[in-house]
Design a protein around this motif. Structure first.
Motif, PDB file in Angstrom:
ATOM      1  N   ASN A   1       0.859  -1.185   0.000  1.00  0.00           N
ATOM      2  CA  ASN A   1       0.000   0.000   0.000  1.00  0.00           C
ATOM      3  C   ASN A   1       0.894   1.232   0.000  1.00  0.00           C
ATOM      4  OD1 ASN A   1      -1.441   2.210   2.003  1.00  0.00           O
ATOM      5  ND2 ASN A   1      -2.874   1.278   0.566  1.00  0.00           N
TER       6      ASN A   1
ATOM      7  N   LYS B   1       0.821   5.330   0.250  1.00  0.00           N
ATOM      8  CA  LYS B   1       0.092   6.550   0.571  1.00  0.00           C
ATOM      9  C   LYS B   1       0.940   7.767   0.210  1.00  0.00           C
ATOM     10  CE  LYS B   1      -2.381   4.502   4.506  1.00  0.00           C
ATOM     11  NZ  LYS B   1      -2.634   4.589   5.970  1.00  0.00           N
TER      12      LYS B   1
ATOM     13  N   GLY C   1      -3.183  10.585  -2.241  1.00  0.00           N
ATOM     14  CA  GLY C   1      -4.072   9.443  -2.378  1.00  0.00           C
ATOM     15  C   GLY C   1      -3.366   8.149  -2.008  1.00  0.00           C
ATOM     16  N   GLU C   2      -3.979   7.032  -2.410  1.00  0.00           N
ATOM     17  CA  GLU C   2      -3.442   5.716  -2.083  1.00  0.00           C
ATOM     18  C   GLU C   2      -3.470   4.817  -3.310  1.00  0.00           C
ATOM     19  OE1 GLU C   2      -4.682   3.596   1.401  1.00  0.00           O
ATOM     20  OE2 GLU C   2      -5.477   5.419   2.338  1.00  0.00           O
ATOM     21  N   THR C   3      -2.491   3.931  -3.398  1.00  0.00           N
ATOM     22  CA  THR C   3      -2.485   2.888  -4.412  1.00  0.00           C
ATOM     23  C   THR C   3      -2.160   1.557  -3.736  1.00  0.00           C
ATOM     24  OG1 THR C   3      -0.142   3.218  -4.917  1.00  0.00           O
ATOM     25  CG2 THR C   3      -1.735   4.465  -6.218  1.00  0.00           C
ATOM     26  N   ASP C   4      -2.637   0.468  -4.344  1.00  0.00           N
ATOM     27  CA  ASP C   4      -2.418  -0.865  -3.796  1.00  0.00           C
ATOM     28  C   ASP C   4      -1.815  -1.780  -4.859  1.00  0.00           C
ATOM     29  OD1 ASP C   4      -5.351   0.053  -2.468  1.00  0.00           O
ATOM     30  OD2 ASP C   4      -3.854  -0.742  -1.069  1.00  0.00           O
TER      31      ASP C   4
ATOM     32  N   TYR D   1       4.988  11.036  -8.106  1.00  0.00           N
ATOM     33  CA  TYR D   1       3.815  11.834  -7.770  1.00  0.00           C
ATOM     34  C   TYR D   1       4.236  13.242  -7.298  1.00  0.00           C
ATOM     35  CZ  TYR D   1       1.362   7.353  -7.897  1.00  0.00           C
ATOM     36  OH  TYR D   1       0.844   6.157  -8.286  1.00  0.00           O
TER      37      TYR D   1
ATOM     38  N   ASN E   1      -3.527  11.853 -10.821  1.00  0.00           N
ATOM     39  CA  ASN E   1      -4.428  11.443  -9.750  1.00  0.00           C
ATOM     40  C   ASN E   1      -3.894  10.153  -9.147  1.00  0.00           C
ATOM     41  OD1 ASN E   1      -6.678  10.058  -8.413  1.00  0.00           O
ATOM     42  ND2 ASN E   1      -7.940  11.743  -9.203  1.00  0.00           N
TER      43      ASN E   1
ATOM     44  N   ASP F   1      -5.014   8.117  -6.865  1.00  0.00           N
ATOM     45  CA  ASP F   1      -5.961   7.021  -6.708  1.00  0.00           C
ATOM     46  C   ASP F   1      -6.247   6.305  -8.026  1.00  0.00           C
ATOM     47  OD1 ASP F   1      -6.276   7.477  -3.971  1.00  0.00           O
ATOM     48  OD2 ASP F   1      -7.784   9.018  -4.328  1.00  0.00           O
ATOM     49  N   ASP F   2      -6.259   7.066  -9.136  1.00  0.00           N
ATOM     50  CA  ASP F   2      -6.651   6.485 -10.417  1.00  0.00           C
ATOM     51  C   ASP F   2      -5.467   6.118 -11.306  1.00  0.00           C
ATOM     52  OD1 ASP F   2      -9.252   6.883  -9.654  1.00  0.00           O
ATOM     53  OD2 ASP F   2      -9.433   8.817 -10.691  1.00  0.00           O
TER      54      ASP F   2
ATOM     55  N   THR G   1      -2.101   4.392 -10.961  1.00  0.00           N
ATOM     56  CA  THR G   1      -1.164   3.647 -10.136  1.00  0.00           C
ATOM     57  C   THR G   1       0.234   3.663 -10.743  1.00  0.00           C
ATOM     58  OG1 THR G   1      -2.914   2.167  -9.406  1.00  0.00           O
ATOM     59  CG2 THR G   1      -0.661   1.389  -9.136  1.00  0.00           C
TER      60      THR G   1
END
Length: 742
Positions: A446, A448, A475-478, A515, A536, A538-539, A541
């Motif tokens: 994860n 952040k 945001g966050e990515t997984d 980022y 973005n 979140d969108d 990755t």
């Protein structure tokens, strides 16, 4: 007992690598006398004999480390000489581009990773060789450790107490090229160890200072304003280890280290009045390169440094629910600072702080011919950074030599990368001579990213061109990653093994430099910058990169001849590059492949004479839009290299002449790295009390530009001419030292 006879009792690969070691007396050679198999943890986390590993493993023992170190070599240079597939050293603070098999490496101290989400290549600026017992190296991608090990793994094992008796080790060393009063380095080190059946411990302090580095022409080497040099540098390495054995089956090992490597240089690059020597200076005209010079009088409120605190605890229990249990918990905090860098119209220096907490646990179960190793690991990696902007008028008036803090801004968005993974590894002996092993690792990550105002816009505001700005949203990515490995090894004879291996590696490339980038309008009438576009989080990755690695190898340990060799091929599904203007990373879907050969051979000509060679032939290519393959840019690709040595041993002294050759490298754009060959002479002499070590680095006083210096000229061409980044190799340098153990 002869030196030759003592060395022949080494096992397989250990013998091949240790054959590069020479010893100064029969007494010193006793360190090699052992009938036990060399055990390493670098391939599977649990101790395993080298001759049972289906992969290329290099083992650098304490005697070899000590002799090379006392001959004047740094940790990076020691590794480059001993490991064929490891690129040559930068001779600076960075080990950027010092790849294993052409790809990034994972570096550990006692199994604790020194890699971070922010890819700052200072893992070899981490420990003084005085505190190293041995180094284990696994070439090639591995599925065992997860992210960061696509080129291989280097595990640095620290010295521990060897007996219950109180023991001391004292060391004093000095180096100089005799070019000026500034050309003088020295180092002092002291350790004490001892204990009892329950507790054993070792504590040590190393203090060293370097001054100016001079090239073969007698000119001081240009300061590295990109990644930082180790000229005029102070090193403090305080290390404590403690081993507690409460029962016959349980052991607790503790480690605490404080490491500081800090520069305080009186020399800097003079860019000319009003920085007129650099391209795109404040007048908007091309710079006058003739103004650029290295001068005394450099002062800065921030200079390059590495500061690290590391704590580690290992627990093992050989009888836990009919398993062997291994647990490790660690904490690492490091602050990495840079010296002032020129951004055309101003100078600035960044500082980046990382906190990492990690936990690993493994269980080992042996069932007749089958051994199972399984467990979990996890970590949390947090990054914060800032950039110090210097007063522009002071920098202009001094030509960049005097830099005073004017303001502080953010450099990269704060990031937190967390990971948890489960793994299982199985070894099965089909026969006494034939073994297969395989495993699988599943990792969840994860990432952040904090809200962040783009650093360029922060600079504009700090310089008075605006008052505020929109933040680029975080945001966050997984990520879900599965990694597989499968290998087999066959013992042709007691001294010969062949193997084949497939393993997958994974990299997540520097979220902080991907980022936090945005485009702005403005400033408006109120001095505010309005955000018009950004990634973005979140969108979009940040793509992880998976690498498939294949190898076939052979090793032999005979009475006179020792060999280890392998051919390999690795291919990743993405290409990572950097924007030369912003230095932010970019990722494309172009496949990247690296293939080559590495090998080493050592042969005893007689009881007193030994000769050896090693080498690495490597080629890196990137798939183009037509489906063909182009040479990768010299900014990233590794160059082939070769080494050779001739050693002579007598009862109380030894000499070793060795060479290292870097071959030329070019790319599709016509850029080149020019190769070179340097010779070193190292030796020691056994005194009635203690021993005298000595060395001559760059014996023939060869003038050359380091690999990093040649790469940096391309990397940073948007910021200045090549003269600013031409980091020469150090000229002929003499080292002498005294060591006593009592």
């Amino acid at each position: 007992m002869s030196v030759k006879k003592g060395m022949f009792q080494l096992t397989t690969v250990a013998a091949a690598v240790a054959a590069t070691t020479f010893v100064s007396s029969v007494a010193f050679a006793q360190e090699y006398k052992t009938t036990e198999e060399k055990m390493v943890v670098v391939s599977s986390r649990a101790p395993k004999a080298i001759s049972d590993i289906p992969g290329t493993v290099w083992y650098i023992d304490n005697a070899q480390i000590e002799q090379e170190y006392r001959g004047g070599k740094s940790l990076g240079e020691i590794l480059a000489a001993a490991v064929p597939s490891l690129d040559v050293s930068s001779q600076g603070r960075t080990n950027y581009g010092q790849n294993l098999r052409g790809r990034p490496m994972l570096v550990m101290i006692d199994g604790v990773s020194l890699n971070s989400s922010r890819l700052i290549s200072r893992q070899l600026d981490s420990i003084d060789p005085f505190n190293i017992d041995r180094i284990e190296i696994l070439s090639g991608a591995t599925a065992i450790y997860g992210a960061g090990a696509t080129g291989g793994v280097i595990n640095i094992v620290t010295k521990k107490a060897e007996s219950d008796e109180l023991q001391f080790e004292s060391y004093v060393s000095t180096s100089s090229g005799f070019n000026s009063s500034d050309d003088f380095d020295y180092k002092l080190a002291q350790s004490v160890s001892g204990g009892n059946n329950l507790v054993k411990g070792r504590a040590s302090v190393v203090y060293g200072e370097t001054q100016g580095f001079y090239d073969a022409n007698g000119d001081i080497v240009v300061p590295d304003i990109t990644q930082g040099s180790v000229q005029f540098n102070e090193v403090i390495d305080v290390l404590g280890t403690l081993s507690i054995t409460p029962t016959d089956t349980q052991t607790v090992n503790l480690l605490a280290q404080y490491y500081s490597s800090e520069q305080d240089s009186p020399y800097g690059i003079y860019f000319g009045q009003d920085l007129a020597g650099v391209n795109k200076n404040i007048t908007g005209n091309p710079g006058d390169k003739s103004l650029i010079d290295v001068r005394e009088g450099f002062e800065s409120d921030r200079q390059g440094s590495t500061e690290r605190l590391m704590l580690n605890v290992d627990y093992s229990n050989t009888d836990f629910l009919s398993h062997e249990l291994l647990v490790q918990a660690s904490y690492r905090n490091e602050t990495l600072s840079f010296i002032p860098f020129i951004y055309s119209t101003y100078l600035a220096a960044s500082e980046q702080e990382t906190d990492v907490i990690s936990l690993r646990a493994a269980m080992i179960k042996s069932l007749d011919n089958l051994t199972l190793t399984y467990g979990i690991d996890g970590y949390i990696d947090r990054l914060d950074s800032n950039q110090m902007l210097f007063d522009r008028q002071t920098s202009y008036n001094s030509g960049g030599l005097v830099n005073r803090k004017a303001s502080m801004i953010g450099r990269y968005p704060g990031t937190e990368v967390s990971s948890i993974a489960g793994f299982i590894q199985a070894d099965y002996a089909i026969t006494e001579d034939w073994t297969v092993e395989g495993g699988y690792r599943f990792q969840y990550m994860n990432n952040k990213v904090d809200d962040f105002v783009a650093s360029g816009t922060q600079v504009a505001i700090a310089h008075g061109n605006g008052t505020s700005a929109d933040a680029v949203p975080g945001g966050e990515t997984d990520y879900d990653i599965g990694l597989f490995n499968l290998g087999t090894i066959y013992h042709l004879t007691q001294n010969d093994q062949v193997w084949a291996n497939f393993s997958q590696g994974f990299d997540l490339s520097d979220p902080a430099k991907y980022y936090g980038v945005g485009t702005y309008n403005g400033p408006d009438a109120n001095g505010h910058y309005n955000l018009t576009g950004s990634i973005n989080v979140d969108d979009s990755t940040l793509a992880g990169i998976k690498t498939n690695s294949y190898e076939i190898g052979y090793r032999h340990d005979g009475s006179d001849l020792s060999i280890q060799t392998a051919v390999y091929y690795s291919q990743s599904d993405k290409e990572v590059s950097a924007n030369k203007k912003t230095l932010n990373i970019e990722i494309s879907d172009n496949k990247t492949r690296v293939y080559g050969w590495e090998g080493q051979a050592a042969y005893w000509l007689s009881n007193a004479w030994q000769a050896g060679v090693n080498g690495h032939l490597v080629k890196t290519e990137v798939q183009n839009s037509d489906g063909g393959w182009d040479k990768q840019s010299i900014n990233y690709a590794s160059a082939s290299k070769a080494g050779a040595w001739l050693a002579w041993f007598e009862d109380s002294y030894a000499l070793k002449l060795q060479s290292q050759t870097l071959f030329n490298l070019d790319d599709e754009a016509g850029n080149e790295i020019n190769g070179y060959t340097v010779f070193d002479l190292v030796g020691n002499y056994q005194l009635p009390v203690g021993s005298l070590g000595f060395g001559i680095q760059n014996l023939l006083d060869r003038e050359y530009s380091t690999v990093w210096g040649q790469r940096a000229a391309g990397w940073y061409s948007s910021y200045g001419p090549a003269e600013v980044f031409d980091y020469k190799g150090r000229g002929r340098t003499y080292t002498v030292n005294y060591q006593v153990k009592f």
